[in-house]
Design a protein around this motif. Structure first.
Motif, PDB file in Angstrom:
ATOM      1  N   PRO A  67       0.834  -1.216   0.000  1.00  0.00           N
ATOM      2  CA  PRO A  67       0.000   0.000   0.000  1.00  0.00           C
ATOM      3  C   PRO A  67       0.863   1.260   0.000  1.00  0.00           C
ATOM      4  CG  PRO A  67      -0.708  -1.556   1.687  1.00  0.00           C
ATOM      5  CD  PRO A  67       0.612  -2.041   1.191  1.00  0.00           C
ATOM      6  N   VAL A  68       0.406   2.288  -0.685  1.00  0.00           N
ATOM      7  CA  VAL A  68       1.107   3.569  -0.739  1.00  0.00           C
ATOM      8  C   VAL A  68       0.119   4.680  -0.393  1.00  0.00           C
ATOM      9  CG1 VAL A  68       2.322   5.221  -2.198  1.00  0.00           C
ATOM     10  CG2 VAL A  68       2.760   2.776  -2.468  1.00  0.00           C
ATOM     11  N   ILE A  69       0.459   5.490   0.586  1.00  0.00           N
ATOM     12  CA  ILE A  69      -0.369   6.639   0.955  1.00  0.00           C
ATOM     13  C   ILE A  69       0.264   7.887   0.336  1.00  0.00           C
ATOM     14  CG2 ILE A  69      -1.276   8.048   2.836  1.00  0.00           C
ATOM     15  CD1 ILE A  69      -1.144   5.578   4.624  1.00  0.00           C
ATOM     16  N   CYS A  70      -0.483   8.604  -0.492  1.00  0.00           N
ATOM     17  CA  CYS A  70       0.023   9.795  -1.186  1.00  0.00           C
ATOM     18  C   CYS A  70      -0.479  11.061  -0.485  1.00  0.00           C
ATOM     19  CB  CYS A  70      -0.429   9.788  -2.644  1.00  0.00           C
ATOM     20  SG  CYS A  70       0.180   8.387  -3.605  1.00  0.00           S
ATOM     21  N   ILE A  71       0.448  11.849   0.012  1.00  0.00           N
ATOM     22  CA  ILE A  71       0.101  13.107   0.692  1.00  0.00           C
ATOM     23  C   ILE A  71       0.821  14.240  -0.030  1.00  0.00           C
ATOM     24  CG2 ILE A  71       0.160  14.394   2.849  1.00  0.00           C
ATOM     25  CD1 ILE A  71       0.305  11.722   4.325  1.00  0.00           C
ATOM     26  N   GLY A  72       0.063  15.129  -0.642  1.00  0.00           N
ATOM     27  CA  GLY A  72       0.661  16.209  -1.436  1.00  0.00           C
ATOM     28  C   GLY A  72       0.853  17.486  -0.667  1.00  0.00           C
ATOM     29  N   ALA A  73       1.462  17.414   0.499  1.00  0.00           N
ATOM     30  CA  ALA A  73       1.700  18.623   1.305  1.00  0.00           C
ATOM     31  C   ALA A  73       2.875  19.405   0.717  1.00  0.00           C
ATOM     32  CB  ALA A  73       1.994  18.233   2.744  1.00  0.00           C
ATOM     33  N   GLY A  74       2.577  20.511   0.063  1.00  0.00           N
ATOM     34  CA  GLY A  74       3.637  21.344  -0.506  1.00  0.00           C
ATOM     35  C   GLY A  74       3.934  21.009  -1.957  1.00  0.00           C
ATOM     36  N   THR A  75       3.875  19.758  -2.337  1.00  0.00           N
ATOM     37  CA  THR A  75       4.201  19.380  -3.715  1.00  0.00           C
ATOM     38  C   THR A  75       2.984  19.372  -4.617  1.00  0.00           C
ATOM     39  OG1 THR A  75       3.908  17.029  -3.210  1.00  0.00           O
ATOM     40  CG2 THR A  75       6.115  17.920  -2.957  1.00  0.00           C
ATOM     41  N   GLY A  76       1.799  19.325  -4.048  1.00  0.00           N
ATOM     42  CA  GLY A  76       0.593  19.288  -4.850  1.00  0.00           C
ATOM     43  C   GLY A  76       0.310  17.904  -5.393  1.00  0.00           C
ATOM     44  N   VAL A  77      -0.639  17.841  -6.306  1.00  0.00           N
ATOM     45  CA  VAL A  77      -1.130  16.555  -6.808  1.00  0.00           C
ATOM     46  C   VAL A  77      -0.271  16.008  -7.945  1.00  0.00           C
ATOM     47  CG1 VAL A  77      -2.663  17.510  -8.586  1.00  0.00           C
ATOM     48  CG2 VAL A  77      -3.262  15.355  -7.457  1.00  0.00           C
ATOM     49  N   ALA A  78       0.547  16.854  -8.573  1.00  0.00           N
ATOM     50  CA  ALA A  78       1.255  16.468  -9.804  1.00  0.00           C
ATOM     51  C   ALA A  78       2.039  15.150  -9.723  1.00  0.00           C
ATOM     52  CB  ALA A  78       2.164  17.601 -10.248  1.00  0.00           C
ATOM     53  N   PRO A  79       2.982  14.994  -8.787  1.00  0.00           N
ATOM     54  CA  PRO A  79       3.767  13.756  -8.787  1.00  0.00           C
ATOM     55  C   PRO A  79       2.929  12.520  -8.505  1.00  0.00           C
ATOM     56  CG  PRO A  79       4.179  14.988  -6.783  1.00  0.00           C
ATOM     57  CD  PRO A  79       3.381  15.873  -7.679  1.00  0.00           C
ATOM     58  N   PHE A  80       1.870  12.662  -7.706  1.00  0.00           N
ATOM     59  CA  PHE A  80       1.047  11.508  -7.339  1.00  0.00           C
ATOM     60  C   PHE A  80       0.137  11.082  -8.489  1.00  0.00           C
ATOM     61  CE2 PHE A  80       2.018  13.850  -3.409  1.00  0.00           C
ATOM     62  CZ  PHE A  80       2.909  12.930  -2.894  1.00  0.00           C
ATOM     63  N   ARG A  81      -0.166  12.018  -9.365  1.00  0.00           N
ATOM     64  CA  ARG A  81      -0.909  11.646 -10.573  1.00  0.00           C
ATOM     65  C   ARG A  81      -0.089  10.637 -11.378  1.00  0.00           C
ATOM     66  NH1 ARG A  81      -1.069  13.119 -15.986  1.00  0.00           N
ATOM     67  NH2 ARG A  81      -3.147  13.201 -16.956  1.00  0.00           N
ATOM     68  N   GLY A  82       1.203  10.919 -11.538  1.00  0.00           N
ATOM     69  CA  GLY A  82       2.077  10.016 -12.270  1.00  0.00           C
ATOM     70  C   GLY A  82       2.278   8.685 -11.567  1.00  0.00           C
ATOM     71  N   ILE A  83       2.443   8.738 -10.248  1.00  0.00           N
ATOM     72  CA  ILE A  83       2.658   7.514  -9.464  1.00  0.00           C
ATOM     73  C   ILE A  83       1.438   6.599  -9.535  1.00  0.00           C
ATOM     74  CG2 ILE A  83       2.911   6.642  -7.104  1.00  0.00           C
ATOM     75  CD1 ILE A  83       4.670   9.147  -6.565  1.00  0.00           C
ATOM     76  N   ILE A  84       0.248   7.182  -9.333  1.00  0.00           N
ATOM     77  CA  ILE A  84      -0.981   6.385  -9.377  1.00  0.00           C
ATOM     78  C   ILE A  84      -1.215   5.833 -10.784  1.00  0.00           C
ATOM     79  CG2 ILE A  84      -3.495   6.495  -9.133  1.00  0.00           C
ATOM     80  CD1 ILE A  84      -2.997   8.589  -6.897  1.00  0.00           C
ATOM     81  N   GLN A  85      -0.978   6.687 -11.767  1.00  0.00           N
ATOM     82  CA  GLN A  85      -1.130   6.254 -13.158  1.00  0.00           C
ATOM     83  C   GLN A  85      -0.213   5.065 -13.459  1.00  0.00           C
ATOM     84  OE1 GLN A  85       0.523   8.618 -16.681  1.00  0.00           O
ATOM     85  NE2 GLN A  85      -1.613   9.312 -16.644  1.00  0.00           N
ATOM     86  N   ASP A  86       1.001   5.123 -12.965  1.00  0.00           N
ATOM     87  CA  ASP A  86       1.978   4.064 -13.189  1.00  0.00           C
ATOM     88  C   ASP A  86       1.555   2.762 -12.523  1.00  0.00           C
ATOM     89  OD1 ASP A  86       4.997   3.661 -14.112  1.00  0.00           O
ATOM     90  OD2 ASP A  86       4.822   2.730 -12.135  1.00  0.00           O
ATOM     91  N   ARG A  87       1.151   2.834 -11.250  1.00  0.00           N
ATOM     92  CA  ARG A  87       0.788   1.625 -10.497  1.00  0.00           C
ATOM     93  C   ARG A  87      -0.498   0.992 -11.031  1.00  0.00           C
ATOM     94  NH1 ARG A  87       3.368   0.694  -5.628  1.00  0.00           N
ATOM     95  NH2 ARG A  87       1.502  -0.149  -4.620  1.00  0.00           N
ATOM     96  N   VAL A  88      -1.467   1.805 -11.409  1.00  0.00           N
ATOM     97  CA  VAL A  88      -2.716   1.267 -11.953  1.00  0.00           C
ATOM     98  C   VAL A  88      -2.452   0.502 -13.244  1.00  0.00           C
ATOM     99  CG1 VAL A  88      -4.915   1.907 -13.037  1.00  0.00           C
ATOM    100  CG2 VAL A  88      -4.234   2.964 -10.877  1.00  0.00           C
ATOM    101  N   ALA A  89      -1.623   1.080 -14.129  1.00  0.00           N
ATOM    102  CA  ALA A  89      -1.328   0.424 -15.405  1.00  0.00           C
ATOM    103  C   ALA A  89      -0.587  -0.891 -15.186  1.00  0.00           C
ATOM    104  CB  ALA A  89      -0.511   1.366 -16.290  1.00  0.00           C
ATOM    105  N   LYS A  90       0.355  -0.907 -14.236  1.00  0.00           N
ATOM    106  CA  LYS A  90       1.135  -2.121 -13.983  1.00  0.00           C
ATOM    107  C   LYS A  90       0.292  -3.200 -13.309  1.00  0.00           C
ATOM    108  CE  LYS A  90       5.644   0.148 -13.810  1.00  0.00           C
ATOM    109  NZ  LYS A  90       6.783   0.593 -12.970  1.00  0.00           N
ATOM    110  N   VAL A  91      -0.614  -2.792 -12.416  1.00  0.00           N
ATOM    111  CA  VAL A  91      -1.504  -3.755 -11.764  1.00  0.00           C
ATOM    112  C   VAL A  91      -2.429  -4.387 -12.803  1.00  0.00           C
ATOM    113  CG1 VAL A  91      -3.483  -3.970 -10.213  1.00  0.00           C
ATOM    114  CG2 VAL A  91      -1.435  -2.745  -9.459  1.00  0.00           C
ATOM    115  N   LYS A  92      -2.948  -3.572 -13.707  1.00  0.00           N
ATOM    116  CA  LYS A  92      -3.830  -4.096 -14.761  1.00  0.00           C
ATOM    117  C   LYS A  92      -3.077  -5.099 -15.637  1.00  0.00           C
ATOM    118  CE  LYS A  92      -7.115  -0.272 -15.205  1.00  0.00           C
ATOM    119  NZ  LYS A  92      -7.640   0.792 -16.110  1.00  0.00           N
TER     120      LYS A  92
END
Length: 240
Positions: free
Chosen positions: A205-230
């Motif tokens: 499990p990965v908990i994404c908290i965008g404190a200061g960095t915003g949503v941008a990096p986590f969009r890529g991380i989630i996109q990457d993990r979802v595609a690989k899981v599929k």
């Protein structure tokens, strides 16, 4: 990302400084200190327009030393007194510098225009303004999903200053938002290695908290993990 300064503002500035935009300038660093402050690929021959549009932080907010140097190049006693106040370390000087400069986000070009200063030598002006600083953004896409493109997530910065309600725009965000959408459009940028350490095990499990960095990096991380899981699920479901 290396932004480009607003063309209209730069053209107005060059006119106010009696500089021909098409004049070709030869840039020769005269000391190691100056050389180190310039980008490595700074051209030796460049037009005045390109110099101030692409390479110099002309729309940045100046430091107090900028006013100190300017004070030596004005014949107006009232202006000189104001410039000396703005660069002084007194409480009054610091307060006035904050009020006039930082609170209103006055730029190098605006200040030169306000004080009607045209005698400042170009070599001093280049050194005082300094080079355009790169803006760093988190990549908001997965290289696994989009191997030939990079996505960015950003807001276009527009606001009015506190005192005089002057409309100001972010240099980089405005530059990018106003670029023509075309395959021929080019921007100056480079990529740095990221600092996120994400578990390779897709079941972790990965908990994404965008404190200061915003949503941008986590969009890529989630996109990457979802595609690989599929992809992993598709392997499991496919017949042997």
């Amino acid at each position: 990302m290396i932004p480009q300064n607003n063309k209209e503002m730069i053209e107005g500035f060059l006119e106010s400084q009696n500089l021909n935009p098409n004049d070709i300038l030869r840039i020769t660093p005269n000391s190691e200190a100056v050389s180190s402050s310039l980008p490595q690929k700074f051209p030796k021959l460049i037009s005045a327009r390109e110099l101030f549009e692409y390479w110099l932080n002309a729309l940045g907010v100046p430091n107090r030393y900028f006013f100190k140097v300017m004070s030596h190049y004005t014949d107006d006693e009232v202006r000189q007194e104001k410039l000396l106040l703005l660069c002084s370390k007194t409480t009054e000087g610091k307060n006035e510098y904050y009020r006039y400069c930082h609170r209103e986000k006055r730029t190098h070009t605006e200040i030169l225009y306000d004080f009607n200063t045209t005698k400042l030598p170009l070599n001093y002006l280049i050194q005082l303004i300094g080079s355009q600083k790169p803006r760093e953004f988190s990549i908001a896409s997965s290289q696994y999903v989009h191997p030939k493109s990079i996505h960015m997530t950003m807001g276009v910065l527009k606001y009015k200053t506190i005192g005089h309600k002057r409309l100001k725009k972010g240099i980089c965000s405005s530059y990018l938002s106003e670029l023509p959408i075309s395959i021929d459009t080019k921007i100056l940028c480079y990529i740095k290695s990221g600092t996120f350490l994400i578990p390779e095990d897709l079941s972790t499990p990965v908990i994404c908290i965008g404190a200061g960095t915003g949503v941008a990096p986590f969009r890529g991380i989630i996109q990457d993990r979802v595609a690989k899981v599929k992809k992993e699920d598709a392997k499991v479901e496919s017949p042997a």
